[in-house]
Each structure stands twice: as structure tokens, then as C-alpha cells.
Scaffold this motif. Structure first.
Motif, PDB file in Angstrom:
ATOM      1  N   PHE A  11      19.676 -24.369  10.665  1.00  0.00           N
ATOM      2  CA  PHE A  11      19.557 -25.814  10.815  1.00  0.00           C
ATOM      3  C   PHE A  11      19.810 -26.211  12.265  1.00  0.00           C
ATOM      4  CE2 PHE A  11      21.326 -30.099  10.874  1.00  0.00           C
ATOM      5  CZ  PHE A  11      20.245 -30.793  10.354  1.00  0.00           C
ATOM      6  N   ALA A  12      20.704 -25.493  12.939  1.00  0.00           N
ATOM      7  CA  ALA A  12      21.031 -25.784  14.339  1.00  0.00           C
ATOM      8  C   ALA A  12      19.816 -25.629  15.256  1.00  0.00           C
ATOM      9  CB  ALA A  12      22.160 -24.869  14.823  1.00  0.00           C
ATOM     10  N   LYS A  13      18.837 -24.844  14.863  1.00  0.00           N
ATOM     11  CA  LYS A  13      17.613 -24.675  15.653  1.00  0.00           C
ATOM     12  C   LYS A  13      16.595 -25.779  15.345  1.00  0.00           C
ATOM     13  CE  LYS A  13      18.734 -20.549  17.289  1.00  0.00           C
ATOM     14  NZ  LYS A  13      19.149 -20.352  18.642  1.00  0.00           N
ATOM     15  N   VAL A  14      16.611 -26.278  14.126  1.00  0.00           N
ATOM     16  CA  VAL A  14      15.660 -27.296  13.687  1.00  0.00           C
ATOM     17  C   VAL A  14      16.122 -28.696  14.099  1.00  0.00           C
ATOM     18  CG1 VAL A  14      14.550 -28.313  11.645  1.00  0.00           C
ATOM     19  CG2 VAL A  14      14.955 -25.846  11.756  1.00  0.00           C
ATOM     20  N   TYR A  15      17.411 -28.935  14.030  1.00  0.00           N
ATOM     21  CA  TYR A  15      17.979 -30.258  14.302  1.00  0.00           C
ATOM     22  C   TYR A  15      17.569 -30.818  15.672  1.00  0.00           C
ATOM     23  CZ  TYR A  15      21.489 -33.941  14.892  1.00  0.00           C
ATOM     24  OH  TYR A  15      22.120 -35.132  15.140  1.00  0.00           O
ATOM     25  N   PRO A  16      17.659 -30.047  16.769  1.00  0.00           N
ATOM     26  CA  PRO A  16      17.238 -30.603  18.069  1.00  0.00           C
ATOM     27  C   PRO A  16      15.767 -31.028  18.090  1.00  0.00           C
ATOM     28  CG  PRO A  16      18.483 -28.588  18.400  1.00  0.00           C
ATOM     29  CD  PRO A  16      18.225 -28.705  16.928  1.00  0.00           C
ATOM     30  N   MET A  17      14.935 -30.356  17.316  1.00  0.00           N
ATOM     31  CA  MET A  17      13.527 -30.747  17.238  1.00  0.00           C
ATOM     32  C   MET A  17      13.387 -32.096  16.540  1.00  0.00           C
ATOM     33  SD  MET A  17      11.523 -27.178  16.521  1.00  0.00           S
ATOM     34  CE  MET A  17      12.759 -26.136  15.756  1.00  0.00           C
ATOM     35  N   TYR A  18      14.189 -32.301  15.503  1.00  0.00           N
ATOM     36  CA  TYR A  18      14.188 -33.604  14.830  1.00  0.00           C
ATOM     37  C   TYR A  18      14.656 -34.698  15.789  1.00  0.00           C
ATOM     38  CZ  TYR A  18      13.763 -31.383  10.162  1.00  0.00           C
ATOM     39  OH  TYR A  18      13.340 -30.691   9.061  1.00  0.00           O
ATOM     40  N   VAL A  19      15.706 -34.401  16.552  1.00  0.00           N
ATOM     41  CA  VAL A  19      16.234 -35.382  17.512  1.00  0.00           C
ATOM     42  C   VAL A  19      15.157 -35.727  18.543  1.00  0.00           C
ATOM     43  CG1 VAL A  19      17.939 -35.798  19.332  1.00  0.00           C
ATOM     44  CG2 VAL A  19      18.651 -34.691  17.198  1.00  0.00           C
ATOM     45  N   ARG A  20      14.502 -34.720  19.098  1.00  0.00           N
ATOM     46  CA  ARG A  20      13.451 -34.958  20.097  1.00  0.00           C
ATOM     47  C   ARG A  20      12.319 -35.798  19.512  1.00  0.00           C
ATOM     48  NH1 ARG A  20      14.710 -29.810  21.730  1.00  0.00           N
ATOM     49  NH2 ARG A  20      13.036 -28.809  20.583  1.00  0.00           N
ATOM     50  N   LYS A  21      11.922 -35.480  18.312  1.00  0.00           N
ATOM     51  CA  LYS A  21      10.828 -36.216  17.671  1.00  0.00           C
ATOM     52  C   LYS A  21      11.207 -37.682  17.492  1.00  0.00           C
ATOM     53  CE  LYS A  21       7.640 -36.056  13.826  1.00  0.00           C
ATOM     54  NZ  LYS A  21       7.080 -35.186  12.810  1.00  0.00           N
ATOM     55  N   ALA A  22      12.404 -37.932  16.999  1.00  0.00           N
ATOM     56  CA  ALA A  22      12.856 -39.311  16.780  1.00  0.00           C
ATOM     57  C   ALA A  22      12.969 -40.065  18.102  1.00  0.00           C
ATOM     58  CB  ALA A  22      14.191 -39.315  16.041  1.00  0.00           C
ATOM     59  N   GLU A  23      13.608 -39.444  19.077  1.00  0.00           N
ATOM     60  CA  GLU A  23      13.827 -40.114  20.367  1.00  0.00           C
ATOM     61  C   GLU A  23      12.516 -40.348  21.127  1.00  0.00           C
ATOM     62  OE1 GLU A  23      18.461 -38.878  21.221  1.00  0.00           O
ATOM     63  OE2 GLU A  23      16.888 -37.763  22.272  1.00  0.00           O
ATOM     64  N   ALA A  24      11.566 -39.441  20.970  1.00  0.00           N
ATOM     65  CA  ALA A  24      10.277 -39.598  21.639  1.00  0.00           C
ATOM     66  C   ALA A  24       9.537 -40.829  21.126  1.00  0.00           C
ATOM     67  CB  ALA A  24       9.415 -38.355  21.437  1.00  0.00           C
ATOM     68  N   LYS A  25       9.869 -41.238  19.918  1.00  0.00           N
ATOM     69  CA  LYS A  25       9.220 -42.400  19.314  1.00  0.00           C
ATOM     70  C   LYS A  25      10.112 -43.637  19.348  1.00  0.00           C
ATOM     71  CE  LYS A  25       5.457 -40.277  18.071  1.00  0.00           C
ATOM     72  NZ  LYS A  25       4.113 -40.716  18.375  1.00  0.00           N
ATOM     73  N   GLY A  26      11.174 -43.584  20.180  1.00  0.00           N
ATOM     74  CA  GLY A  26      12.015 -44.761  20.352  1.00  0.00           C
ATOM     75  C   GLY A  26      13.112 -44.944  19.327  1.00  0.00           C
ATOM     76  N   ARG A  27      13.338 -43.953  18.504  1.00  0.00           N
ATOM     77  CA  ARG A  27      14.433 -44.022  17.538  1.00  0.00           C
ATOM     78  C   ARG A  27      15.632 -43.281  18.118  1.00  0.00           C
ATOM     79  NH1 ARG A  27      12.102 -46.359  12.745  1.00  0.00           N
ATOM     80  NH2 ARG A  27      14.270 -46.806  12.206  1.00  0.00           N
TER      81      ARG A  27
END
Length: 115
Positions: A11-27
Motif C-alpha cells: 500500500f505504501a507504494k500505491v498511496y503516493p500515486m493516489y496522492v499525486r493523482k488527487a493533487e494534480a486535479k486540485g484535491r
């Protein structure tokens, strides 16, 4: 990717990708964490423990207390309808993917959290 390989991902490898995806879209990361908490029952401390322990997605979901409204998550992710996925663990993983997608697309938190 084979199912077994997906289940073994940390999960520690997947979580940063989720963060990047959310932040890239202004979340925000806080909004992402709220979505994860809604689905899994992990508060900030428990979520960080999952990351620190390097738990696999299989362990991450095995230790989660899934929200009873998670079954209301519907739609298509990676070309598959999440409500039609037969493998229970894969369905949980795809539920999380779907929620992250909805967050990134600007959907309101009340709708994401299926209240």
C-alpha cells in the motif's frame, strides 16, 4: 498484471500515486485520506501504520473495517464494472481506485462517500 502481483503490492507504494493523482486535479491529501478513511475505517494514525509496516494491499484490506455503504460503489474502472468483479479482494481494490478517480474528477465528498 496478475491478480497475485496486485494483491502483493505494498500500500505504501500505491498511496503516493493516489496522492499525486488527487493533487494534480486540485484535491488535497486530506481529502484523499478522508475517502480512504470512509472506505476502510483507518484513521490518520492507522493509515500511517499501514504505510510504515509496508503492508500489502491484501493485508491492508484484510485489516480494514469496510464501510457498509461500500457496496453502493458502482461504475467502471480499468474497463470493468466494479459491482461485477467476482474476486472480493480485487473488488475492494477497485472500489478504492474508483473513489480516488471520483475525487480527482471533482465529485463532491458527499457523493463519493455514498451517504
Amino acid at each position: 498484471m496478475e491478480k497475485s502481483k496486485v494483491f502483493a503490492l505494498q500500500f505504501a507504494k500505491v498511496y503516493p500515486m493516489y496522492v499525486r493523482k488527487a493533487e494534480a486535479k486540485g484535491r488535497t491529501k486530506a481529502e484523499l485520506d478522508a475517502v480512504i478513511e470512509w472506505l476502510t475505517g483507518y484513521d490518520a494514525t492507522a493509515l500511517q501504520q499501514q504505510i510504515d509496516r509496508g503492508n500489502s494491499l491484501e493485508t491492508f484490506f484484510a485489516q480494514a473495517r469496510l464501510n457498509p455503504n461500500a457496496t453502493k460503489i458502482t461504475g467502471v474502472i480499468c474497463g470493468h464494472r466494479v459491482e461485477a468483479i467476482d474476486d472480493p479482494l480485487m473488488q475492494k481494490i477497485r472500489w478504492l481506485d474508483k473513489l480516488v478517480d471520483e475525487l480527482a474528477k471533482g465529485k463532491a465528498m458527499e457523493k463519493i462517500q455514498r451517504k
